[in-house]
Design an enzyme around this catalytic site. Structure first.
Site, PDB file in Angstrom:
ATOM      1  N   HIS A   1      59.266  29.561 -35.481  1.00  0.00           N
ATOM      2  CA  HIS A   1      58.514  28.669 -36.360  1.00  0.00           C
ATOM      3  C   HIS A   1      57.247  29.406 -36.753  1.00  0.00           C
ATOM      4  O   HIS A   1      56.435  29.739 -35.894  1.00  0.00           O
ATOM      5  CB  HIS A   1      58.177  27.365 -35.635  1.00  0.00           C
TER       6      HIS A   1
ATOM      7  N   ASN B   1      58.354  25.716 -43.989  1.00  0.00           N
ATOM      8  CA  ASN B   1      58.318  25.801 -45.470  1.00  0.00           C
ATOM      9  C   ASN B   1      59.668  25.537 -46.125  1.00  0.00           C
ATOM     10  O   ASN B   1      59.907  26.011 -47.240  1.00  0.00           O
ATOM     11  CB  ASN B   1      57.823  27.178 -45.950  1.00  0.00           C
TER      12      ASN B   1
ATOM     13  N   ASN C   1      61.972  29.026 -39.278  1.00  0.00           N
ATOM     14  CA  ASN C   1      61.625  27.617 -39.381  1.00  0.00           C
ATOM     15  C   ASN C   1      60.247  27.495 -40.025  1.00  0.00           C
ATOM     16  O   ASN C   1      59.319  28.170 -39.611  1.00  0.00           O
ATOM     17  CB  ASN C   1      61.629  26.992 -37.978  1.00  0.00           C
TER      18      ASN C   1
ATOM     19  N   CYS D   1      56.861  23.235 -29.026  1.00  0.00           N
ATOM     20  CA  CYS D   1      56.250  21.917 -29.217  1.00  0.00           C
ATOM     21  C   CYS D   1      54.730  22.015 -29.079  1.00  0.00           C
ATOM     22  O   CYS D   1      54.237  22.438 -28.025  1.00  0.00           O
ATOM     23  CB  CYS D   1      56.804  20.908 -28.213  1.00  0.00           C
TER      24      CYS D   1
ATOM     25  N   GLN E   1      68.632  21.400 -26.304  1.00  0.00           N
ATOM     26  CA  GLN E   1      67.291  21.941 -26.064  1.00  0.00           C
ATOM     27  C   GLN E   1      66.593  21.201 -24.917  1.00  0.00           C
ATOM     28  O   GLN E   1      66.613  19.979 -24.855  1.00  0.00           O
ATOM     29  CB  GLN E   1      66.410  21.836 -27.313  1.00  0.00           C
TER      30      GLN E   1
ATOM     31  N   LYS F   1      63.118  28.742 -28.851  1.00  0.00           N
ATOM     32  CA  LYS F   1      62.432  28.381 -30.095  1.00  0.00           C
ATOM     33  C   LYS F   1      60.938  28.516 -29.840  1.00  0.00           C
ATOM     34  O   LYS F   1      60.399  27.890 -28.928  1.00  0.00           O
ATOM     35  CB  LYS F   1      62.773  26.955 -30.526  1.00  0.00           C
TER      36      LYS F   1
ATOM     37  N   MET G   1      64.741  17.471 -33.003  1.00  0.00           N
ATOM     38  CA  MET G   1      63.642  16.565 -33.341  1.00  0.00           C
ATOM     39  C   MET G   1      63.673  15.378 -32.382  1.00  0.00           C
ATOM     40  O   MET G   1      64.689  14.692 -32.273  1.00  0.00           O
ATOM     41  CB  MET G   1      63.767  16.087 -34.788  1.00  0.00           C
ATOM     42  N   VAL G   2      62.588  15.152 -31.680  1.00  0.00           N
ATOM     43  CA  VAL G   2      62.520  14.077 -30.692  1.00  0.00           C
ATOM     44  C   VAL G   2      62.807  12.731 -31.356  1.00  0.00           C
ATOM     45  O   VAL G   2      62.168  12.362 -32.345  1.00  0.00           O
ATOM     46  CB  VAL G   2      61.145  14.051 -30.000  1.00  0.00           C
TER      47      VAL G   2
ATOM     48  N   GLU H   1      61.527  18.487 -41.279  1.00  0.00           N
ATOM     49  CA  GLU H   1      61.010  17.490 -42.227  1.00  0.00           C
ATOM     50  C   GLU H   1      61.858  17.431 -43.495  1.00  0.00           C
ATOM     51  O   GLU H   1      62.170  16.350 -43.994  1.00  0.00           O
ATOM     52  CB  GLU H   1      59.560  17.826 -42.592  1.00  0.00           C
TER      53      GLU H   1
END
Length: 484
Positions: free
Chosen positions: A175, A210, A208, A108, A79, A147, A24-25, A233
């Site tokens: 994802h 839900n 990735n 992304c 990453q 990813k 996560m950035v 999240e």
């Protein structure tokens, strides 16, 4: 020692990790990774790093990887985002001794990725991706992983995954959303796509999307058959998600702040984490939300966190028996719990707008309001308005800048050539001229140099020698001025 591949890599190097914290950035920095590992995470990724910047900037390498070595922070995957095979591999070679694998970001979906041409915006360029992964697989001493996001069509997604596996990818994170599914349009991730990929490839697969609590992790593994589940999240709102606990928010916040004291990171990262942890509580105590946004030091953030804790403890002490959480929350607001991102219609209702003809009024429409009403401005513009009450967002009031005759950038107001500084410097150098407006004195320095040379001689020299010396002096002065 030969490089481990596929299942052996996942089983031995990654220690059969099932619970994974996403890259996560500005949010999966060392301090947060350590907090997550203490509470059940078995594998972490670094934030997405830009391969080209990592390759050329020693400070960037030190700030994002080299200065963060910590024995507790393993296994770890670094990453990168990249769109050039050589740049990607050269950056990965500089990082491989500090991690257990290198991951290529193909997921992304943000506008910055579109402008930079990386992330999910490479998913149609299969020849390029094959070359990148083939070269990385050949040159690196650690495995290469990817990813990805899915295509709307399941069959195309499966072929995409098989192409990456054939090129040399040793682990795939899927994802289950398309690149168009983001922000308020994120919707539900498709586990059906993930399941199809898992059945079609022979390398380990992480899922990735839900994931809000431990039961979601277990259900995802059961339905898709994946090796592990990644959370972004859900982890940010509850770092104890993989423990199956919903702790008090201040417990997680205090523990995180203690780790930050030992492993410092930019204050913006810390503030962003507390906004996530305290999300539901800050809807109740709006004043403290503003204080957290404006605080300038770590101690200031600690003070805001302490005040939030005291407010919640007072609320608990005054709580009536049988009282239930408000706003439809599963727990009281001071307990770590998921945040369900509202869809477009919910956002319209939150903003007090009945919607446009299509029933959706996006963020951009709010940002284009020109009447200065803070209720109709985006959150970022409201923050700017808070810092500077006199600030106006009316485009008609913005100053108009004259453009450079050469390139179109704003020109210097006192430039003798009517150019920006960059274009002015090139022209002044070429013509051996001065531009006082930009502080460029090529002509003056040249004349001073000639004068100094003549004063040093002290005797009359033949004309041909004078001319030869002047030419040498001119070259030296112009070089010096050009370097400046």
């Amino acid at each position: 020692m030969p490089k481990l591949r596929g299942e052996a890599f996942w089983r031995e190097t990654l220690r059969s990790a099932h619970y994974v914290v996403a890259p996560m950035v500005d949010q999966s920095e060392l301090a947060w990774r350590l907090l997550s590992r203490r509470h059940g995470a078995q594998l972490c990724y670094t934030p997405m790093l830009h391969a080209q910047v990592f390759l050329r900037d020693a400070n960037y390498r030190r700030e994002n990887l080299y200065g963060e070595a910590c024995p507790e922070d393993r296994p770890l995957i670094v990453q990168f985002c990249a769109n050039d095979p050589e740049v990607f591999v050269q950056a990965a070679l500089l990082a491989q001794d500090y991690c257990d694998a290198i991951d290529l970001n193909l997921g992304c979906p943000q506008m910055i990725a579109k402008r930079g041409h990386y992330g999910a915006f490479l998913q149609e360029e299969w020849d390029l991706l094959q070359r990148m992964i083939l070269l990385a697989n050949e040159k690196l001493s650690v495995p290469i992983t990817c990813k990805i996001r899915v295509f709307p069509d399941i069959d195309k997604t499966v072929k995409y995954a098989q192409m990456l596996e054939k090129a040399g990818c040793q682990l795939l994170t899927v994802h289950g959303r398309t690149k168009e599914q983001k922000g308020p349009l994120a919707g539900v991730a498709s586990w059906e796509h993930i399941q199809a990929v898992r059945k079609a490839v022979n390398i380990p697969v992480f899922a990735n999307g839900n994931i809000q609590c431990l039961s979601d992790v277990e259900e995802c593994i059961r339905k898709t058959g994946v090796h592990g589940v990644m959370s972004a999240e859900g982890n940010l709102h509850n770092p104890a998600l993989f423990e199956g606990r919903n702790p008090l928010v201040w417990e997680m916040a205090e523990e995180y702040l203690e780790i930050v004291r030992k492993y410092p990171c930019p204050l913006s990262y810390v503030r962003a984490h507390l906004f996530k942890l305290w999300h539901h509580t800050l809807q109740v105590y709006q004043q403290l939300r503003e204080e957290l946004a404006k605080v300038k030091t770590l101690e200031g953030i600690v003070d805001v966190n302490r005040e939030l804790k005291m407010r919640c403890q007072e609320e608990i002490a005054n709580q009536k028996e049988g009282e239930k959480p408000k706003e439809g929350l599963p727990f009281f607001h001071w307990i770590c719990q998921p945040y369900i991102r509202p869809g477009p219609k919910e956002r319209c209702r939150e903003n007090g707008d009945s919607g446009t003809e299509k029933g959706v009024r996006g963020k951009r429409a709010l940002e284009e309001e020109e009447d200065g009403n803070s209720e109709l401005l985006s959150k970022n513009k409201q923050k700017k308005k808070l810092r500077n009450p006199n600030k106006s967002f009316d485009p008609s009031l913005k100053p108009k800048y004259a453009k450079c005759d050469q390139c179109g950038n704003p020109k210097g107001t006192k430039c003798v050539f009517n150019m920006c500084r960059g274009c002015c410097k090139k022209r002044a150098f070429k013509e051996v001229a001065d531009c006082p407006g930009h502080g460029l004195l090529f002509k003056t320095k040249y004349e001073k140099s000639l004068s100094w040379q003549h004063s040093q001689r002290g005797i009359q020299t033949p004309e041909i020698c004078q001319r030869g010396d002047a030419e040498v002096g001119e070259t030296a002065v112009l070089k010096e001025a050009g370097d400046s």
